[in-house]
Design a protein around this motif. Sequence first.
Motif, PDB file in Angstrom:
ATOM      1  N   TYR A 180      -6.637  -2.590  28.573  1.00 25.54           N
ATOM      2  CA  TYR A 180      -7.908  -2.071  28.065  1.00 25.54           C
ATOM      3  C   TYR A 180      -7.785  -1.367  26.712  1.00 25.54           C
ATOM      4  O   TYR A 180      -8.787  -0.887  26.179  1.00 25.54           O
ATOM      5  CB  TYR A 180      -8.500  -1.079  29.073  1.00 25.54           C
ATOM      6  CG  TYR A 180      -8.698  -1.650  30.443  1.00 25.54           C
ATOM      7  CD1 TYR A 180      -9.814  -2.414  30.763  1.00 25.54           C
ATOM      8  CD2 TYR A 180      -7.753  -1.440  31.446  1.00 25.54           C
ATOM      9  CE1 TYR A 180      -9.997  -2.945  32.025  1.00 25.54           C
ATOM     10  CE2 TYR A 180      -7.921  -1.972  32.718  1.00 25.54           C
ATOM     11  CZ  TYR A 180      -9.042  -2.726  32.999  1.00 25.54           C
ATOM     12  OH  TYR A 180      -9.210  -3.256  34.255  1.00 25.54           O
ATOM     13  N   TYR A 229     -16.426  -1.625  21.427  1.00 23.01           N
ATOM     14  CA  TYR A 229     -15.324  -1.911  22.338  1.00 23.01           C
ATOM     15  C   TYR A 229     -15.560  -3.266  22.979  1.00 23.01           C
ATOM     16  O   TYR A 229     -16.660  -3.536  23.505  1.00 23.01           O
ATOM     17  CB  TYR A 229     -15.206  -0.844  23.431  1.00 23.01           C
ATOM     18  CG  TYR A 229     -14.155  -1.169  24.470  1.00 23.01           C
ATOM     19  CD1 TYR A 229     -12.806  -1.145  24.134  1.00 23.01           C
ATOM     20  CD2 TYR A 229     -14.515  -1.523  25.765  1.00 23.01           C
ATOM     21  CE1 TYR A 229     -11.835  -1.468  25.074  1.00 23.01           C
ATOM     22  CE2 TYR A 229     -13.548  -1.843  26.708  1.00 23.01           C
ATOM     23  CZ  TYR A 229     -12.209  -1.807  26.363  1.00 23.01           C
ATOM     24  OH  TYR A 229     -11.245  -2.130  27.291  1.00 23.01           O
ATOM     25  N   PHE A 231     -14.048  -6.112  25.720  1.00 24.24           N
ATOM     26  CA  PHE A 231     -13.141  -6.446  26.811  1.00 24.24           C
ATOM     27  C   PHE A 231     -13.592  -7.779  27.391  1.00 24.24           C
ATOM     28  O   PHE A 231     -14.692  -7.876  27.956  1.00 24.24           O
ATOM     29  CB  PHE A 231     -13.136  -5.371  27.890  1.00 24.24           C
ATOM     30  CG  PHE A 231     -12.258  -5.706  29.070  1.00 24.24           C
ATOM     31  CD1 PHE A 231     -10.884  -5.684  28.946  1.00 24.24           C
ATOM     32  CD2 PHE A 231     -12.810  -6.067  30.288  1.00 24.24           C
ATOM     33  CE1 PHE A 231     -10.068  -6.002  30.015  1.00 24.24           C
ATOM     34  CE2 PHE A 231     -12.008  -6.384  31.364  1.00 24.24           C
ATOM     35  CZ  PHE A 231     -10.629  -6.354  31.238  1.00 24.24           C
TER      36      PHE A 231
END
Length: 300
Positions: A180, A229, A231
């Motif tokens: 992560y 971010y 992911f």
Amino acid sequence: MASAPKELPLEAKAADPLIGFAFYSQYASDYNFRGVSQSNRQGSIQNFFEVQFLNNFAYAAMYSWQTRLPTQPDFEFDLTAGIRPVFDKLSFDLGVLAYFYPNEKRLINSATGAFLTTANSDFVEYAGKALYQLTPELAVGANVFYAPSFFGQHATATYTSGTIAYTLPASLFSFLPEAYAGGFSISGEGGHYFIGAAKTSATGFDPAIGRFTSFNLPSYNYGNVGVSYTFKNLLLDLRFHTTDISKTACFAFTGDYRGYLNGGRSGWCGDAIIGSIRWQASTAAPGVYAQPRGVLDFFN
């Protein structure tokens, strides 16, 4: 035994794809268009789908945006097409965009019968973008957009901006599990909107001159900065937007219906912190769609 060859044969290069796809669906806490809220400072559901040709050299795409504008269109629907030439670290995006606002309702002053908005806000914009990848982590860009009749106002509008984006090293987030830690980036944009004079039925017809009167729309500075971010197929973004438009100029610019009740002021152009969550994929970066269990592999 026969001696081994001095050089191993080169692996066959995969052919460039003739056609590809990209899409996303996202929810944003506000639909901010170059510093101005298009959704009355409320949440907006937004979608995007693109078809790419000749290894992403040419493309055609469509967007939909949930809006809350004075003319109350069902939503904003955009069509765009263009080309993306690439020269080593320098890439371009040259295209045209068409903005549509279905089923608009013209606002009329019930006391005087005067038009408060135009009948049709649809408009076309021509775009030129350049992006240079200084390093694998750092990219800088420049953009120019030109509309001959901005928001159906018969006013020319040119938006110019510079952008910068930097991928943060995963070592800064060593406190996170390794899987992560590598998806953080920061980015920003600074630009200026050069907007001319509106000449529509909403500005009023002057019999003395035989045409609609002109009303100077405000030109202004705009900027944003934020952190993102990523992911797998998920993108989270938190961004600060700002302009230098006053509340009275914002009302003149947007026609925010509350301005008719509060003395001609609007907060649609003020500072805003906006968050968004996006689910995205493309044939170039399919993410979980390339995994054996598909979306279920998002959690692994």
